[in-house]
Design a protein around this motif. Structure first.
Motif, mmCIF file in Angstrom:
data_model
loop_
_atom_site.group_PDB
_atom_site.id
_atom_site.type_symbol
_atom_site.label_atom_id
_atom_site.label_comp_id
_atom_site.label_asym_id
_atom_site.label_seq_id
_atom_site.Cartn_x
_atom_site.Cartn_y
_atom_site.Cartn_z
ATOM 1 N N PHE A 144 0.847 -1.189 0.000
ATOM 2 C CA PHE A 144 0.000 0.000 0.000
ATOM 3 C C PHE A 144 0.879 1.233 0.000
ATOM 4 O O PHE A 144 2.021 1.187 0.463
ATOM 5 C CB PHE A 144 -0.894 0.033 1.249
ATOM 6 N N ALA A 145 0.357 2.327 -0.490
ATOM 7 C CA ALA A 145 1.080 3.590 -0.405
ATOM 8 C C ALA A 145 0.081 4.701 -0.179
ATOM 9 O O ALA A 145 -0.871 4.855 -0.932
ATOM 10 C CB ALA A 145 1.854 3.846 -1.687
ATOM 11 N N MET A 146 0.265 5.431 0.891
ATOM 12 C CA MET A 146 -0.546 6.620 1.106
ATOM 13 C C MET A 146 0.337 7.813 0.832
ATOM 14 O O MET A 146 1.415 7.939 1.407
ATOM 15 C CB MET A 146 -1.056 6.671 2.542
ATOM 16 N N GLU A 147 -0.122 8.649 -0.069
ATOM 17 C CA GLU A 147 0.677 9.807 -0.445
ATOM 18 C C GLU A 147 -0.150 11.066 -0.276
ATOM 19 O O GLU A 147 -1.383 11.015 -0.244
ATOM 20 C CB GLU A 147 1.118 9.698 -1.925
ATOM 21 N N THR A 148 0.521 12.191 -0.192
ATOM 22 C CA THR A 148 -0.194 13.467 -0.196
ATOM 23 C C THR A 148 0.148 14.260 -1.454
ATOM 24 O O THR A 148 -0.433 15.303 -1.728
ATOM 25 C CB THR A 148 0.143 14.311 1.045
ATOM 26 N N GLN A 149 1.110 13.784 -2.241
ATOM 27 C CA GLN A 149 1.432 14.413 -3.529
ATOM 28 C C GLN A 149 2.131 13.420 -4.457
ATOM 29 O O GLN A 149 2.675 12.427 -4.004
ATOM 30 C CB GLN A 149 2.292 15.657 -3.321
ATOM 31 N N ASN A 150 2.095 13.703 -5.772
ATOM 32 C CA ASN A 150 2.728 12.852 -6.799
ATOM 33 C C ASN A 150 2.404 11.374 -6.583
ATOM 34 O O ASN A 150 3.298 10.524 -6.583
ATOM 35 C CB ASN A 150 4.256 13.027 -6.799
ATOM 36 N N LEU A 151 1.116 11.101 -6.416
ATOM 37 C CA LEU A 151 0.662 9.761 -6.041
ATOM 38 C C LEU A 151 1.219 8.657 -6.929
ATOM 39 O O LEU A 151 1.870 7.727 -6.447
ATOM 40 C CB LEU A 151 -0.875 9.728 -6.073
ATOM 41 N N GLU A 152 0.958 8.772 -8.239
ATOM 42 C CA GLU A 152 1.322 7.675 -9.123
ATOM 43 C C GLU A 152 2.816 7.462 -9.219
ATOM 44 O O GLU A 152 3.299 6.326 -9.208
ATOM 45 C CB GLU A 152 0.765 7.946 -10.524
ATOM 46 N N GLU A 153 3.526 8.570 -9.319
ATOM 47 C CA GLU A 153 4.972 8.495 -9.469
ATOM 48 C C GLU A 153 5.608 7.846 -8.229
ATOM 49 O O GLU A 153 6.417 6.922 -8.329
ATOM 50 C CB GLU A 153 5.491 9.922 -9.655
ATOM 51 N N ASN A 154 5.205 8.322 -7.048
ATOM 52 C CA ASN A 154 5.753 7.758 -5.809
ATOM 53 C C ASN A 154 5.353 6.299 -5.638
ATOM 54 O O ASN A 154 6.152 5.474 -5.183
ATOM 55 C CB ASN A 154 5.269 8.567 -4.603
ATOM 56 N N ALA A 155 4.107 5.997 -6.011
ATOM 57 C CA ALA A 155 3.616 4.626 -5.842
ATOM 58 C C ALA A 155 4.366 3.669 -6.769
ATOM 59 O O ALA A 155 4.724 2.562 -6.375
ATOM 60 C CB ALA A 155 2.118 4.576 -6.102
ATOM 61 N N ARG A 156 4.590 4.093 -7.998
ATOM 62 C CA ARG A 156 5.294 3.212 -8.938
ATOM 63 C C ARG A 156 6.737 2.955 -8.480
ATOM 64 O O ARG A 156 7.249 1.854 -8.589
ATOM 65 C CB ARG A 156 5.243 3.783 -10.363
ATOM 66 N N CYS A 164 7.255 -5.502 -5.254
ATOM 67 C CA CYS A 164 5.857 -5.938 -5.111
ATOM 68 C C CYS A 164 5.306 -6.353 -6.474
ATOM 69 O O CYS A 164 5.765 -5.899 -7.508
ATOM 70 C CB CYS A 164 4.983 -4.800 -4.596
ATOM 71 N N ASP A 165 4.275 -7.192 -6.466
ATOM 72 C CA ASP A 165 3.568 -7.537 -7.700
ATOM 73 C C ASP A 165 2.473 -6.521 -7.982
ATOM 74 O O ASP A 165 2.017 -6.363 -9.105
ATOM 75 C CB ASP A 165 2.933 -8.922 -7.558
ATOM 76 N N MET A 166 2.072 -5.861 -6.915
ATOM 77 C CA MET A 166 0.912 -4.986 -7.016
ATOM 78 C C MET A 166 0.972 -3.966 -5.885
ATOM 79 O O MET A 166 1.502 -4.255 -4.822
ATOM 80 C CB MET A 166 -0.300 -5.907 -6.842
ATOM 81 N N LEU A 167 0.442 -2.789 -6.151
ATOM 82 C CA LEU A 167 0.436 -1.759 -5.120
ATOM 83 C C LEU A 167 -0.870 -0.965 -5.164
ATOM 84 O O LEU A 167 -1.360 -0.639 -6.242
ATOM 85 C CB LEU A 167 1.626 -0.815 -5.318
ATOM 86 N N LEU A 188 -4.768 1.292 -8.580
ATOM 87 C CA LEU A 188 -4.166 -0.045 -8.491
ATOM 88 C C LEU A 188 -3.029 -0.120 -9.510
ATOM 89 O O LEU A 188 -3.257 0.076 -10.704
ATOM 90 C CB LEU A 188 -5.257 -1.088 -8.790
ATOM 91 N N LEU A 189 -1.832 -0.370 -9.046
ATOM 92 C CA LEU A 189 -0.673 -0.438 -9.951
ATOM 93 C C LEU A 189 -0.127 -1.849 -10.041
ATOM 94 O O LEU A 189 0.018 -2.527 -9.014
ATOM 95 C CB LEU A 189 0.444 0.489 -9.460
ATOM 96 N N ARG A 190 0.140 -2.270 -11.262
ATOM 97 C CA ARG A 190 0.873 -3.504 -11.522
ATOM 98 C C ARG A 190 2.026 -3.152 -12.440
ATOM 99 O O ARG A 190 2.142 -2.017 -12.877
ATOM 100 C CB ARG A 190 -0.035 -4.533 -12.208
ATOM 101 N N LYS A 191 2.856 -4.134 -12.762
ATOM 102 C CA LYS A 191 4.040 -3.843 -13.579
ATOM 103 C C LYS A 191 3.721 -2.999 -14.808
ATOM 104 O O LYS A 191 4.325 -1.973 -15.025
ATOM 105 C CB LYS A 191 4.727 -5.146 -13.993
ATOM 106 N N ASN A 192 2.745 -3.469 -15.607
ATOM 107 C CA ASN A 192 2.458 -2.751 -16.851
ATOM 108 C C ASN A 192 1.062 -2.163 -16.877
ATOM 109 O O ASN A 192 0.454 -2.062 -17.922
ATOM 110 C CB ASN A 192 2.642 -3.696 -18.049
ATOM 111 N N GLU A 193 0.556 -1.831 -15.720
ATOM 112 C CA GLU A 193 -0.830 -1.375 -15.672
ATOM 113 C C GLU A 193 -1.058 -0.387 -14.535
ATOM 114 O O GLU A 193 -0.523 -0.562 -13.447
ATOM 115 C CB GLU A 193 -1.730 -2.604 -15.478
ATOM 116 N N THR A 194 -1.857 0.622 -14.820
ATOM 117 C CA THR A 194 -2.308 1.560 -13.787
ATOM 118 C C THR A 194 -3.807 1.712 -13.939
ATOM 119 O O THR A 194 -4.276 2.090 -15.002
ATOM 120 C CB THR A 194 -1.644 2.943 -13.975
#
Ligand code: C5P
Length: 220
Positions: A144-156, A164-167, A188-194
């Motif tokens: 899991f990732a809780m962010e307050t900014q740049n969500l996708e970039e930080n999560a990836r 991880c396989d998934m986040l 929901l992030l996976r290797k080749n998917e957002t």
């Protein structure tokens, strides 16, 4: 009765905050309610899995027919999880683990004085990173990732650096998402998917996560 799609699978979930003691009466913690992790554990049980839930201090009731393990600090959580990793198939780390702990825990209550006070913090072990480093072939890992900014970039970045396989990423400032609420709005992030998921209950998200983990397992 729900279809028992996870029968025979071992699922390990972490939930809630951790508490890092400063002295016998005080601690450092965060606003995590544990609701999301508990909802995932409940969904996994309903799908027929053997579920272990390692939970920090929360106000929630123990779940039935689930192996409940209660912990307090991040180090406790690390020990409880790493000693139970071996047979796990799906590992979902929804806990809000403290990144730092006070270097020293006073054995007596710290007294008020006229002076300012300074604490030195040291890093806690990163449980998810450890699990990623020791991942077995048959294991699927969701962080899991809780962010307050740049969500996708930080999560990836997290998805990759922690192997991880998934986040599941959520923004603390989105309405209906995050701590305390019964709903979540996540990416929901996976290797080749957002995938940007619509707002749903934490339990619905639990089913979605487990379903996706099963897909990932079958693609391996
Ligand atoms: O790096 P960050 O703490 O934002 O990553 C969040 C993810 O890492 C969550 O899945 C959380 O449970 C996990 N985590 C952990 N151990 C830590 C810190 C975070 O397992 N010490």
């Amino acid at each position: 009765e729900m279809e028992q799609t996870l029968k025979g699978k071992n699922v390990l979930v972490s939930a809630g905050p951790t508490q890092e003691a400063l002295d016998p009466v005080r601690f450092l913690s965060n606003h995590s309610s544990g609701k999301q992790g508990y909802a995932i554990a409940k969904a996994a049980k309903a799908l027929g899995a053997n579920v272990t839930l390692v939970a920090g201090p929360t106000a929630l009731e123990d779940l039935k027919d689930i192996n409940m393990v209660h912990v307090t600090s991040a180090q406790d959580m690390f020990d409880a999880i790493t000693s139970r990793l071996d047979n796990q198939n799906y590992i979902i780390m929804a806990a809000a683990v403290a990144d730092y702990r006070p270097e020293m825990v006073a054995d007596q209550k710290i007294k008020k004085s006229d002076e300012e006070v300074t604490f030195h913090f040291v890093k806690n072990p990163d449980i998810l990173a450890y699990i990623g480093q020791h991942k077995k072939e048959n294991q699927v890992i969701c962080g899991f990732a809780m962010e307050t900014q740049n969500l996708e970039e930080n999560a990836r970045k997290k998805l990759e650096s922690k192997n991880c396989d998934m986040l599941i990423a959520n923004n603390l400032f989105t309405r209906g998402a995050g701590f305390q609420t019964d709903t979540n709005v996540v990416t929901l992030l996976r290797k080749n998917e957002t995938k940007h998921l619509p707002k749903c209950s934490k339990e619905e998200l639990g089913y979605k996560i487990l379903e996706t983990m099963k897909e990932i397992e079958m693609e391996k």
